[in-house]
Write an enzyme that holds these catalytic residues in place. Structure first.
Site, PDB file in Angstrom:
ATOM      1  N   ASN A 175       0.884  -1.176   0.000  1.00 26.85           N
ATOM      2  CA  ASN A 175       0.000   0.000   0.000  1.00 26.85           C
ATOM      3  C   ASN A 175       0.914   1.216   0.000  1.00 26.85           C
ATOM      4  O   ASN A 175       1.530   1.525   1.017  1.00 26.85           O
ATOM      5  CB  ASN A 175      -0.894  -0.034   1.249  1.00 26.85           C
ATOM      6  N   TRP A 176       0.989   1.869  -1.132  1.00 30.57           N
ATOM      7  CA  TRP A 176       1.904   3.017  -1.249  1.00 30.57           C
ATOM      8  C   TRP A 176       1.361   4.280  -0.594  1.00 30.57           C
ATOM      9  O   TRP A 176       2.061   5.273  -0.529  1.00 30.57           O
ATOM     10  CB  TRP A 176       2.198   3.299  -2.733  1.00 30.57           C
ATOM     11  N   LYS A 177       0.081   4.233  -0.183  1.00 35.70           N
ATOM     12  CA  LYS A 177      -0.541   5.432   0.409  1.00 35.70           C
ATOM     13  C   LYS A 177      -0.341   6.620  -0.540  1.00 35.70           C
ATOM     14  O   LYS A 177      -0.425   6.447  -1.748  1.00 35.70           O
ATOM     15  CB  LYS A 177       0.015   5.676   1.814  1.00 35.70           C
ATOM     16  N   HIS A 225      -9.537   1.441   4.922  1.00 35.05           N
ATOM     17  CA  HIS A 225      -8.244   1.579   5.600  1.00 35.05           C
ATOM     18  C   HIS A 225      -8.411   2.524   6.795  1.00 35.05           C
ATOM     19  O   HIS A 225      -9.178   3.490   6.726  1.00 35.05           O
ATOM     20  CB  HIS A 225      -7.187   2.121   4.621  1.00 35.05           C
ATOM     21  N   GLU A 248      -6.713   4.873   7.852  1.00 39.38           N
ATOM     22  CA  GLU A 248      -6.457   6.296   7.564  1.00 39.38           C
ATOM     23  C   GLU A 248      -7.682   6.935   6.916  1.00 39.38           C
ATOM     24  O   GLU A 248      -7.963   8.118   7.121  1.00 39.38           O
ATOM     25  CB  GLU A 248      -5.202   6.427   6.684  1.00 39.38           C
ATOM     26  N   GLU A 296      -5.371  -4.881  10.535  1.00 39.99           N
ATOM     27  CA  GLU A 296      -4.335  -3.864  10.743  1.00 39.99           C
ATOM     28  C   GLU A 296      -4.586  -3.135  12.057  1.00 39.99           C
ATOM     29  O   GLU A 296      -5.366  -2.161  12.096  1.00 39.99           O
ATOM     30  CB  GLU A 296      -4.348  -2.850   9.597  1.00 39.99           C
ATOM     31  N   GLY A 332       2.798   2.113  10.798  1.00 35.58           N
ATOM     32  CA  GLY A 332       3.775   3.187  10.641  1.00 35.58           C
ATOM     33  C   GLY A 332       4.531   3.527  11.915  1.00 35.58           C
ATOM     34  O   GLY A 332       5.183   4.562  12.009  1.00 35.58           O
ATOM     35  N   SER A 370       3.594  -2.341  10.201  1.00 32.68           N
ATOM     36  CA  SER A 370       5.044  -2.462  10.389  1.00 32.68           C
ATOM     37  C   SER A 370       5.602  -3.819   9.961  1.00 32.68           C
ATOM     38  O   SER A 370       6.514  -4.354  10.604  1.00 32.68           O
ATOM     39  CB  SER A 370       5.437  -2.143  11.840  1.00 32.68           C
ATOM     40  N   GLY A 374       2.885  -1.145   4.206  1.00 30.33           N
ATOM     41  CA  GLY A 374       2.974   0.275   3.879  1.00 30.33           C
ATOM     42  C   GLY A 374       4.405   0.668   3.570  1.00 30.33           C
ATOM     43  O   GLY A 374       4.933   0.427   2.480  1.00 30.33           O
ATOM     44  N   GLY A 375       5.074   1.268   4.549  1.00 30.56           N
ATOM     45  CA  GLY A 375       6.415   1.833   4.358  1.00 30.56           C
ATOM     46  C   GLY A 375       7.399   0.912   3.649  1.00 30.56           C
ATOM     47  O   GLY A 375       8.128   1.344   2.748  1.00 30.56           O
TER      48      GLY A 375
HETATM   49  P1  13P Z   1       3.156   0.255   7.609  1.00 32.96           P
HETATM   50  O1  13P Z   1       3.598  -1.043   6.979  1.00 32.96           O
HETATM   51  O2  13P Z   1       3.925   1.442   7.133  1.00 32.96           O
HETATM   52  O3  13P Z   1       3.075   0.133   9.095  1.00 32.96           O
HETATM   53  O4  13P Z   1       1.649   0.511   7.091  1.00 32.96           O
HETATM   54  C1  13P Z   1       0.715  -0.506   7.193  1.00 32.96           C
HETATM   55  C2  13P Z   1      -0.492  -0.118   6.436  1.00 32.96           C
HETATM   56  O5  13P Z   1      -1.220   0.795   6.790  1.00 32.96           O
HETATM   57  C3  13P Z   1      -0.780  -0.856   5.196  1.00 32.96           C
HETATM   58  O6  13P Z   1      -2.047  -0.590   4.727  1.00 32.96           O
END
Ligand code: 13P
Length: 241
Positions: free
Chosen positions: A9-11, A96, A98, A165, A171, A204, A225-226
């Site tokens: 997920n590149w956000k 999600h 967010e 999640e 994050g 994470s 994510g990251g």
């Molecule tokens: P991180 O892997 O950066 O913690 O993010 C997880 C996430 O929100 C994937 O959708």
């Protein structure tokens, strides 16, 4: 048999130029990737065409990060499922944390988005998870069961992925212990009518912890994510042992 789905997920990261650079580094690392797993990249809308053009013939599938429930209409800033499938998108994340936290997403709108995605032939990845406060209050199970109850109303469980999640692990570098993620994912599965729905863990996930997470019996994949932003780290995750 449950499918394994590893999704990035590149956000809100990467321009088109940066996504093309990522693919140059990432695609060659997939040569020895076992065929037992689906690899997905959920990217910003503006990157979708770059990916679908460059991933044609590769095993990586393109995903979006949201979808509206209407097929078209006066919904400024939104995007329809048909607009996504037209350009080769196969997956979409829905609900999600967010989106729930910053953009007013509710279980009811999540449910509408899931159904619209499925009607158009997309596979939705429904994200659920509790906050730190909810966990500390002992509400983890109740929160997640409620998200599932409303979110999954009239949703086809034959074309669905769920991602657990925990918000406090996103994050933060503070990964949920793999046994605990396994426990919660087992509970999520106990609420489903189709036991073969793949359930991912997200929060994470990194090259250093992916093998341990994926060794858990209930966990069928990762939503990353990251660590999906760099070709080397996402490659290591996709190629988990
Ligand atoms: P991180 O892997 O950066 O913690 O993010 C997880 C996430 O929100 C994937 O959708």
């Amino acid at each position: 048999m449950r499918k394994i789905v590893i999704a990035g997920n590149w956000k809100m990261y990467k321009t088109q130029e940066e996504s093309a650079e990522f693919l140059n580094g990432f695609l060659p690392t997939l040569e020895d990737t076992p065929s037992d797993r689906d690899v997905v990249l959920c990217v910003p809308y503006t990157d979708l065409t770059v990916l679908s053009q460059n991933l044609h013939g590769s095993r990586v599938m393109v995903g979006a990060q949201n979808v509206h429930w209407a097929s078209e209409g006066a919904f400024t800033g939104e995007i329809s499922a048909k607009m996504l499938t037209e350009i080769g998108v196969r997956y979409v994340t829905v609900g999600h944390s967010e989106r729930r936290q910053y953009f007013g997403e509710t279980d009811d709108t999540v449910n509408q988005r899931l159904r619209a995605a499925q009607e158009a032939g997309l596979t939705p990845i429904l994200c659920v998870g509790e906050s730190k406060q909810e966990r500390d209050d002992g509400d983890t199970e109740n929160v997640i069961f409620e998200q599932l109850k409303i979110g999954l109303e009239e949703v086809d469980q034959n074309n669905l992925v769920i991602a657990y999640e925990p918000i406090w692990a996103i994050g933060t570098g503070d990964t949920c212990a793999s046994e605990e993620a396994n426990r919660v994912i087992g509970l999520i599965r106990s609420k489903l009518t189709n036991q073969d729905v793949p359930i991912q863990y997200g929060g994470s996930v990194k090259p250093e912890n992916v093998d341990e997470i994926m060794a858990q019996p209930e966990i069928d994949g990762a939503l990353v994510g990251g660590a999906s932003l760099k070709p080397e780290s996402f490659a290591r995750i996709v190629n988990f042992n």
